[in-house]
Design a protein around this motif. Structure first.
Motif, PDB file in Angstrom:
ATOM      1  N   ASN A 126       1.039  -0.998   0.348  1.00  0.00           N
ATOM      2  CA  ASN A 126      -0.410   0.134   0.112  1.00  0.00           C
ATOM      3  C   ASN A 126       0.767   1.187   0.082  1.00  0.00           C
ATOM      4  O   ASN A 126       1.961   0.690   0.221  1.00  0.00           O
ATOM      5  N   ARG A 130      -2.232  -0.518  -7.140  1.00  0.00           N
ATOM      6  CA  ARG A 130      -2.867   0.548  -6.210  1.00  0.00           C
ATOM      7  C   ARG A 130      -2.670   0.717  -5.833  1.00  0.00           C
ATOM      8  O   ARG A 130      -3.086   2.379  -5.574  1.00  0.00           O
ATOM      9  N   THR A 131      -0.635   1.134  -6.240  1.00  0.00           N
ATOM     10  CA  THR A 131      -0.230   2.978  -5.713  1.00  0.00           C
ATOM     11  C   THR A 131      -0.601   3.704  -7.254  1.00  0.00           C
ATOM     12  O   THR A 131      -0.882   4.686  -6.520  1.00  0.00           O
ATOM     13  N   ASP A 186      -4.280   4.983  -5.614  1.00  0.00           N
ATOM     14  CA  ASP A 186      -4.519   5.940  -4.815  1.00  0.00           C
ATOM     15  C   ASP A 186      -3.877   7.026  -4.796  1.00  0.00           C
ATOM     16  O   ASP A 186      -4.580   8.301  -5.196  1.00  0.00           O
TER      17      ASP A 186
END
Length: 676
Positions: free
Chosen positions: A116, A134-135, A138
């Motif tokens: 994360n 996911r990085t 975000d």
């Protein structure tokens, strides 16, 4: 300023002038410098007071320059250290920090990422997972309304998550991948993936799928084998070529002993192979000697039946059989009976359940015969109205029979149930209450009953197949709903007595997974107790090393994170301070570091990310070129912005000071001249 305000200020000026002239110069015998001075002071003080009463507002415009943002995201996973690139990464970050040119041009924000995103640069290069996709997701949320080119410092090796090569096309900022690691392709064979069920049944065979890959330009031969202890239980020769560079092996292994059985898979390394870590992989299977059999009885066809079947069989340790009442012969082979919308034809079924003392789940709805149901049992009673109602579920956080989480029940579609009062006379615990529209009631929608050693649950509504569908819409999977139903089935399918302390753990964990042991602790009335002081004593059975760790309270359970444990076999005991209560268990941690499975940087994917986002890729040694390209890129220009503030005169505190000062000077001057 409005015309009305200007007219009021002019009027205040005139009034102040008239007042000062009248008080000091009108009917004066002679005009002296002192009287003119006093008149001037009075004019200023009166005019200032009237200005405060009018309270005009002024528009104040300020200009400022906003620099474009520059995001620097650093891969903090252990693959960077395994590729021996940590020093190069740290040096690159320092070069960016110390570059006056780029700091003058950009407002720089630093992040590190692994599984994360973290808004800090505490680089340890020891994280066990990498999720680049996911990085980017975000960062996309953080900078969705601003210009923020992104420097992505990584080896490009992702261990789980969506394929960032394709998901990056939705990222609205330009990405500049800085490629870390060796880019030269070397000869390498590896076990890319092992697929195996977590559970198997005694005396059965369980399937295993092994995916083997090869990188190189020569024809090579190796051997794949699986061993249990010192015995080889499966072996097969493998041949790779430049064109045929992957193999998929499907085979079965016998389950001959109960418990956690650990196997070791190995692809014999080639003679000149550099990375041999990815040629071995451990896996485990928990062998159980029985299966939970569930019998679902229904005389009607309904979508709920399919939802029940899917949820029950989502756990491979359970199977379900669906029968009509006329087909029910023997229920001794089943650990749980589910009765769906019973009617008078269920009379024989209830007699068999009573004789065999089986646990059961009753689901009622619009087609339930409540006249029959009220007569055939005495645990609950439904008022007969022959009308239906839509009931919205409301979670009971104080439910204490076993551990349940709120998965968002109040956002789920309503169930169709029978209108009227429901009374439960037996010892029961309500998990879900009924709500009708915005009216919340204390009547149960789902409750568990335990009496005379028999466990029963009753769900007072049909249509919960929509709950499973809603769960998929919310989370893109059925896991939360299936877990909710699985816990209910697990409770009903066993007759274990209540315990004030229960532990929740897996029988084995892979080395790259989060290892968490949970516990639930209850008062003597079996209500969750958040005042307990719980601790876990851990013993490594291989090294005899022991440690004691306090457990932290999280929501309605106690938890400890043991993710840093080394591979091995462990015993644990959870105790409660001040109470003679403890629970013990054991688990195995399998040695596996997914970050060590990579030998090279994934150059192709990172270059594709740069193409997808209209950025450009660089190698770790090209930091100067990256800095110059960013500075010269005309897409990233400082923007001059203005901000206009409306300021009221009453907010200007100095005016009050001026008024007091003027009145004070006038008073002292008059006093000094004997006019007071």
């Amino acid at each position: 300023m409005q015309t009305e305000t200007i007219l009021l200020i002019i009027a205040a000026f005139i009034i102040s002038l008239i007042v000062s002239l009248y008080q000091y110069l009108y009917k004066a015998k002679s005009t002296t410098k002192k009287s003119v001075f006093f008149a001037f002071l009075r004019f200023l003080s009166v005019f200032a007071i009237l200005l405060l009463l009018i309270n005009p507002s002024f528009r104040k415009k300020t200009f400022f320059t906003e620099k474009p943002k520059l995001v620097v995201a650093i891969d903090n996973s252990s693959s960077i250290a395994y590729l021996k690139q940590e020093q190069q990464v740290v040096s690159f970050v320092e070069r960016i920090k110390n570059s006056k040119e780029i700091n003058d041009r950009f407002d720089i924000n630093y992040y590190s990422f692994s599984d994360n995103l973290k808004d800090s640069l505490r680089l340890s290069f020891d994280q066990k997972q990498t999720n680049i996709s996911r990085t980017l997701e975000d960062l996309s949320q953080i900078y969705k309304s601003s210009t923020a080119p992104t420097i992505l410092v990584t080896d490009g090796n992702q261990t789980y998550g969506k394929d960032y090569q394709y998901s990056s096309s939705r990222y609205k900022q330009q990405v500049y991948p800085v490629i870390v690691g060796d880019t030269i392709t070397v000869t390498d064979t590896k076990i890319a993936q092992l697929n195996v069920n977590r559970y198997a049944y005694l005396k059965n065979k369980f399937p295993v799928e092994a995916i083997l890959t090869y990188s190189g330009d020569q024809s090579v031969s190796s051997r794949f084998q699986v061993s249990l202890g010192n015995a080889v239980v499966f072996s097969q020769n493998i041949t790779f070529t430049e064109e045929e560079n992957s193999k998929v092996l499907n085979f079965t292994l016998p389950a001959t002993q109960v418990g956690v059985v650990q196997y070791n898979a190995r692809l014999i390394p080639l003679e000149n192979e550099k990375n041999k870590v990815n040629n071995a992989k451990a896996f485990a299977v928990e062998v159980i000697d029985q299966k939970t059999n569930v019998l679902l009885i229904s005389d009607m066809v309904h979508p709920d039946l399919g939802a029940i079947k899917k949820s029950v069989e989502s756990n491979e340790r359970r199977s379900i059989t669906i029968q009509r009442t006329s087909e029910v012969k023997n229920i001794d082979d089943y650990q749980l009976i589910i009765l769906y919308q019973p009617n008078s034809r269920f009379r024989g079924v209830y007699e068999k359940i009573s004789t065999a003392r089986k646990n059961y789940l009753t689901i009622v709805g619009s087609k339930t015969d409540w006249v029959f149901l009220n007569k055939t049992q005495n645990k609950y009673y439904q008022e007969i109205t022959r009308q239906t109602e839509y009931y919205i579920p409301r979670f009971n956080p104080n439910y204490s029979t076993f551990l349940f989480d709120d998965i968002g029940y109040e956002g789920y579609p309503p169930l169709i149930g029978n209108f009227g009062e429901i009374r439960i006379s037996s010892n029961h615990d309500v998990l879900l209450y009924r709500a009708i529209g915005n009216i919340q009631t204390e009547e149960p929608l789902l409750a568990t009953i335990e009496e005379d050693g028999i466990r029963e649950a009753i769900l007072l509504g049909e249509g919960f197949w929509r709950w499973r569908a809603q769960n998929f819409l919310d989370t893109k999977n059925f896991e939360s709903f299936d877990d909710f139903f699985s816990k209910l089935i697990q409770y009903l399918a066993t007759n274990k007595p209540k315990s004030r302390l229960n532990t929740i753990s897996e029988s084995f964990y892979y080395g790259n997974a989060n290892i968490k042991i949970k516990a639930e602790y209850f008062t003597k009335n079996y209500e969750f107790d958040n005042r307990g002081s719980l601790q876990i004593s851990l013993k490594n059975k291989d090294t005899e090393e022991t440690q004691t760790i306090p457990m932290l309270l999280k929501n309605n359970l106690y938890e400890v994170d043991l993710s840093n444990l080394k591979a091995g076999n462990y015993d644990f005991t959870v105790t409660v301070s001040g109470e003679n209560i403890s629970r013990s268990g054991s688990f195995t941690v399998l040695e596996y570091n997914v970050e060590q499975q990579f030998l090279n940087a994934h150059v192709t994917k990172l270059k594709q990310v740069a193409t997808n986002t209209k950025g450009k890729s660089y190698f770790i040694g090209q930091n100067e070129k990256l800095i110059q390209d960013l500075i010269q890129d005309q897409r990233y220009q400082p923007i001059q912005k203005s901000k206009e503030n409306v300021v009221s005169l009453i907010d200007w505190k100095y005016l009050l000071v001026i008024i007091i000062l003027l009145l004070g000077i006038e008073w002292f001057a008059r006093k000094y001249n004997g006019l007071i």
